[in-house]
Design a protein around this motif. Structure first.
Motif, PDB file in Angstrom:
ATOM      1  N   HIS A 155      28.768 -45.646 -77.232  1.00 35.66           N
ATOM      2  CA  HIS A 155      29.385 -46.567 -76.264  1.00 35.66           C
ATOM      3  C   HIS A 155      28.722 -46.471 -74.887  1.00 35.66           C
ATOM      4  CE1 HIS A 155      31.729 -42.751 -76.269  1.00 35.66           C
ATOM      5  NE2 HIS A 155      31.488 -42.836 -74.982  1.00 35.66           N
ATOM      6  N   LEU A 197      32.847 -49.168 -78.136  1.00 34.64           N
ATOM      7  CA  LEU A 197      31.642 -49.372 -78.929  1.00 34.64           C
ATOM      8  C   LEU A 197      31.696 -50.689 -79.692  1.00 34.64           C
ATOM      9  CD1 LEU A 197      28.964 -48.449 -80.031  1.00 34.64           C
ATOM     10  CD2 LEU A 197      30.166 -46.954 -81.637  1.00 34.64           C
ATOM     11  N   GLU A 211      28.210 -40.869 -78.986  1.00 33.58           N
ATOM     12  CA  GLU A 211      28.417 -41.451 -77.652  1.00 33.58           C
ATOM     13  C   GLU A 211      27.667 -42.787 -77.502  1.00 33.58           C
ATOM     14  OE1 GLU A 211      30.564 -40.021 -75.782  1.00 33.58           O
ATOM     15  OE2 GLU A 211      30.687 -38.040 -76.707  1.00 33.58           O
ATOM     16  N   GLY A 245      31.601 -43.570 -81.342  1.00 34.01           N
ATOM     17  CA  GLY A 245      32.047 -43.780 -79.976  1.00 34.01           C
ATOM     18  C   GLY A 245      33.493 -44.224 -79.916  1.00 34.01           C
TER      19      GLY A 245
END
Length: 296
Positions: free
Chosen positions: A151, A187, A149, A183
């Motif tokens: 991003h 990203l 995650e 991501g």
């Protein structure tokens, strides 16, 4: 010769069980090692084996929501579990999986790493947390740090974004470890603000599935783990096209759809999946879920 040649041997063992037992077995997590995933896994293994140097190779794993990124990297991390290190202060953990905090926060990220390793978290300054993280990660002999995650960095101001990326760069340099950021497509936009980060991280993409040989092979792999006695021939043209349209090209939705359809078939005494089963199983596609939410 197996009585159920269309099934994997471990799946064929389940077919004679009652429907409830097969449904329980079907709900267990499983890994489908399709070629693109195997290719990325091989590159991740190369990172583990890479000798330490001043500029370590890194990776960005990019894919849409529910397209298998997290499952892939967790599968990789499970292949490198922590090991006991008798007589030493720390266990040996060559691979560590963590999630980026919801917003780009250096102290929050350090706390997440220490919590993942069941280490005490300093309550004082960011500097104290940073020093503790470096000491612990060096102690466990970390080789690859996976940040899922990533991003989420875009949830902060441009200053916060840059600070977070600087922190990642610092950890990689200081510890001589490889970092894998995972991501969505956002990203790539997040790392573009820092040319040094952008140049150091090789992007690996998990695109949406298309109607091609690879997708049909994927359907054949899924069919081998559905405990149904008769072949469904999911890879055949009309059924494959229907499944692709319903799942909208992501492996996560594909898994949900086929599991839901198989459970429906088992509960209704059906021995294979058909177009009618797919229609009747109650699956709602991502686009339909979005449309329904707009009317709530």
């Amino acid at each position: 010769m197996s009585k159920y040649p269309h099934l994997h041997p471990s799946t064929a063992e389940q077919v004679e069980l009652d429907a409830a037992s097969r449904i329980t077995w079907l709900k267990r997590p499983r890994w489908i090692g399709y070629p693109r995933a195997q290719d990325i896994l091989a590159k991740l293994e190369d990172l583990v084996d890479h000798p330490r140097e001043a500029r370590m190779p890194n990776m960005l794993l990019i894919g849409g929501s529910n397209n298998g990124k997290t499952r892939l990297i967790q599968h990789f991390a499970q292949r490198h579990p922590a090991e006991e290190n008798p007589g030493a202060e720390y266990m040996i953990a060559p691979v560590l999986y963590v999630q980026a905090p919801p917003t780009p926060s250096e102290p929050g990220f350090y706390s997440g790493i220490l919590n993942a390793l069941f280490e005490s978290v300093p309550t004082s300054s960011t500097d104290a947390k940073r020093a503790q993280v470096i000491r612990v990660l060096r102690g466990i002999q970390l080789k690859v740090l996976i940040i899922d995650e990533l991003h989420n960095v875009l949830a902060g101001s441009s200053v916060k974004q840059q600070q977070f990326l600087n922190m990642i760069k610092f950890l990689g340099n200081e510890l001589q470890i490889s970092i894998v950021g995972c991501g969505t497509g956002d990203l790539l936009r997040a790392v573009s603000v820092d040319p040094q980060i952008q140049n150091r991280f090789l992007p690996e993409l998990l695109p949406k599935w298309q109607m091609d040989k690879a997708f049909r092979q994927l359907l054949m792999s899924f069919e081998r783990v559905l405990p149904l006695p008769r072949p469904s021939n999911l890879h055949e043209s009309m059924l494959a096209a229907k499944i692709l349209a319903m799942s909208e090209g992501t492996i996560g939705e594909l898994s949900i759809l086929l599991n839901q359809a198989a459970i429906y078939a088992l509960r209704h005494g059906e021995e294979q999946l058909t177009a009618e089963t797919l229609n009747a199983c109650g699956y709602v596609s991502p686009s339909d879920r979005t449309r329904l939410a707009a009317h709530v």
